[in-house]
Design a protein around this motif. Structure first.
Motif, mmCIF file in Angstrom:
data_model
loop_
_atom_site.group_PDB
_atom_site.id
_atom_site.type_symbol
_atom_site.label_atom_id
_atom_site.label_comp_id
_atom_site.label_asym_id
_atom_site.label_seq_id
_atom_site.Cartn_x
_atom_site.Cartn_y
_atom_site.Cartn_z
ATOM 1 N N TYR A 94 -74.286 83.470 -33.491
ATOM 2 C CA TYR A 94 -75.112 85.039 -34.365
ATOM 3 C C TYR A 94 -76.444 84.017 -34.138
ATOM 4 O O TYR A 94 -77.335 85.006 -34.110
ATOM 5 N N VAL A 95 -76.420 82.544 -35.211
ATOM 6 C CA VAL A 95 -77.397 83.002 -35.416
ATOM 7 C C VAL A 95 -78.181 82.380 -34.104
ATOM 8 O O VAL A 95 -80.256 81.990 -34.067
ATOM 9 N N MET A 96 -78.372 82.343 -33.165
ATOM 10 C CA MET A 96 -78.535 81.472 -31.726
ATOM 11 C C MET A 96 -79.676 82.652 -31.533
ATOM 12 O O MET A 96 -80.439 82.777 -30.920
ATOM 13 N N MET A 97 -78.651 83.923 -30.827
ATOM 14 C CA MET A 97 -78.922 84.802 -30.209
ATOM 15 C C MET A 97 -79.877 85.662 -31.588
ATOM 16 O O MET A 97 -80.894 86.438 -31.207
ATOM 17 N N ARG A 98 -80.118 85.490 -33.148
ATOM 18 C CA ARG A 98 -81.115 86.142 -34.279
ATOM 19 C C ARG A 98 -82.388 85.035 -33.616
ATOM 20 O O ARG A 98 -83.152 85.799 -33.964
ATOM 21 N N SER A 99 -82.216 84.083 -33.501
ATOM 22 C CA SER A 99 -83.679 82.702 -33.413
ATOM 23 C C SER A 99 -83.987 82.698 -31.624
ATOM 24 O O SER A 99 -84.271 81.997 -31.858
ATOM 25 N N ALA A 100 -83.394 83.657 -30.846
ATOM 26 C CA ALA A 100 -83.789 83.635 -29.257
ATOM 27 C C ALA A 100 -85.256 83.352 -29.532
ATOM 28 O O ALA A 100 -86.237 84.407 -29.867
ATOM 29 N N PRO A 101 -85.739 82.932 -28.945
ATOM 30 C CA PRO A 101 -87.984 82.819 -29.320
ATOM 31 C C PRO A 101 -88.462 83.996 -28.832
ATOM 32 O O PRO A 101 -87.418 84.401 -27.245
ATOM 33 N N LEU A 102 -89.155 84.640 -28.658
ATOM 34 C CA LEU A 102 -89.638 85.872 -28.279
ATOM 35 C C LEU A 102 -89.110 87.052 -27.802
ATOM 36 O O LEU A 102 -89.305 88.054 -27.230
ATOM 37 N N PHE A 103 -88.147 87.140 -28.240
ATOM 38 C CA PHE A 103 -87.399 88.415 -28.426
ATOM 39 C C PHE A 103 -86.688 89.319 -29.517
ATOM 40 O O PHE A 103 -87.088 88.348 -30.793
ATOM 41 N N GLY A 104 -87.206 90.082 -29.891
ATOM 42 C CA GLY A 104 -86.829 91.377 -30.422
ATOM 43 C C GLY A 104 -87.976 90.887 -31.942
ATOM 44 O O GLY A 104 -87.413 90.545 -32.923
ATOM 45 N N GLY A 105 -88.871 90.401 -31.400
ATOM 46 C CA GLY A 105 -90.572 90.355 -32.537
ATOM 47 C C GLY A 105 -89.973 88.769 -33.056
ATOM 48 O O GLY A 105 -91.003 88.652 -34.213
ATOM 49 N N ASN A 106 -89.710 88.773 -32.986
ATOM 50 C CA ASN A 106 -89.663 86.620 -32.847
ATOM 51 C C ASN A 106 -90.232 85.947 -32.583
ATOM 52 O O ASN A 106 -91.053 86.062 -31.283
ATOM 53 N N ASN A 107 -91.068 84.769 -33.186
ATOM 54 C CA ASN A 107 -92.100 83.986 -32.467
ATOM 55 C C ASN A 107 -91.404 83.271 -31.525
ATOM 56 O O ASN A 107 -90.650 82.827 -31.133
ATOM 57 N N ILE A 108 -92.586 81.964 -31.251
ATOM 58 C CA ILE A 108 -92.143 80.941 -30.124
ATOM 59 C C ILE A 108 -90.979 80.086 -30.865
ATOM 60 O O ILE A 108 -90.537 79.733 -30.197
ATOM 61 N N LEU A 109 -90.805 80.207 -32.016
ATOM 62 C CA LEU A 109 -90.286 78.786 -33.101
ATOM 63 C C LEU A 109 -88.569 79.948 -33.466
ATOM 64 O O LEU A 109 -88.246 79.290 -34.152
ATOM 65 N N GLY A 110 -88.774 81.486 -33.092
ATOM 66 C CA GLY A 110 -87.183 82.334 -32.825
ATOM 67 C C GLY A 110 -87.207 82.750 -34.628
ATOM 68 O O GLY A 110 -85.902 82.757 -34.706
ATOM 69 N N GLN A 111 -88.481 83.055 -35.288
ATOM 70 C CA GLN A 111 -88.894 83.172 -36.712
ATOM 71 C C GLN A 111 -89.604 84.876 -36.518
ATOM 72 O O GLN A 111 -90.187 85.487 -35.850
#
Length: 248
Positions: A86-103
């Motif tokens: 779950y954490v890996m899917m939520r922290s995927a970089p550049l997806f769902g509004g995440n930045n390059i660091l997955g945040q």
């Protein structure tokens, strides 16, 4: 006291089917499940067969250690690793509004990616393919090298056409597992548009009562795709299990 009846008095009543499918967006549920199952099965056939071929036919340093590491994956229950996934899917970089660091966003959560990516390869599929490819004689590889085939060409030209039984077996097993999966869609998705058929069936179960007539009617319809898959691949199923037996 009413007597028990093994069979219904009438098979012509379709009201339960009509009511069940009027209670939710079943077209969207089926669309989601079909897409997720199809992509997952195709991807797993490619990755599992290639990995199995590499472990069975190629000689490279650390092969046995890596294969043992894969086998360890068969000893871990999917539920025990759901939190890191779950954490890996939520922290995927550049997806769902995440930045390059997955945040900063939701990553792959509530998307097809969260229900497909974790299942594109699996320990059991790799093991099954490895056992299957181990049954071929080494003379097949020698003949391929004499004809000028490299490792990749040997896989696609020789081994892949001979893999109908094992690929059909994996298709059935992976299709049923993906189609019937309830746990991962429940955790990884939130919106109505991402519901699968298994989540859709839960609308008939409440805290105080269960509408068994609607639940059974919808269940009958949802199993039809898997019956079709099995009917199309059943003649290869037993052959695939037998030919991938415990050799070596």
């Amino acid at each position: 006291m009413a007597s028990f009846k093994w069979l219904p008095e009438s098979f012509g009543n379709i009201e339960s089917f009509r009511q069940a499918f009027a209670m939710g967006d079943w077209f969207q549920y089926f669309k989601n499940s079909l897409f997720i199952t199809a992509v997952t099965v195709v991807g797993s056939l490619i990755f599992n067969s290639m990995a199995g071929y590499a472990f069975a036919r190629l000689k490279f340093k650390g092969r046995e250690f890596l294969f043992m590491s894969v086998l360890l994956g068969m000893m871990v229950s999917p539920q025990s690793i759901i939190i890191p996934q779950y954490v890996m899917m939520r922290s995927a970089p550049l997806f769902g509004g995440n930045n390059i660091l997955g945040q900063g966003g939701t990553g792959l959560l509530d998307t097809y990616g969260s229900l497909i990516v974790p299942f594109l390869a699996g320990a059991f599929g790799i093991f099954l393919c490895r056992q299957f490819y181990s049954t071929f004689p080494t003379s097949l590889d020698d003949a391929a090298r004499i004809d000028g085939c490299g490792v990749i060409k040997t896989y696609f030209v020789i081994y892949l056409p001979l893999s109908k039984t094992i690929l059909a077996t994996l298709t059935i097993l992976k299709s049923v597992a993906t189609w019937n999966d309830f746990f991962y869609p429940l955790i990884m998705t939130q919106s109505e548009k991402m519901k699968t058929v298994q989540l859709g069936l839960q609308m008939f179960r409440g805290s105080s009562m269960t509408h068994y007539n609607y639940l059974m009617a919808a269940t009958i319809i949802t199993v039809i795709p898997m019956v079709i898959v099995y009917a199309c691949a059943q003649k290869y199923f037993v052959q695939g299990i037998v030919s991938s037996g415990m050799k070596n």
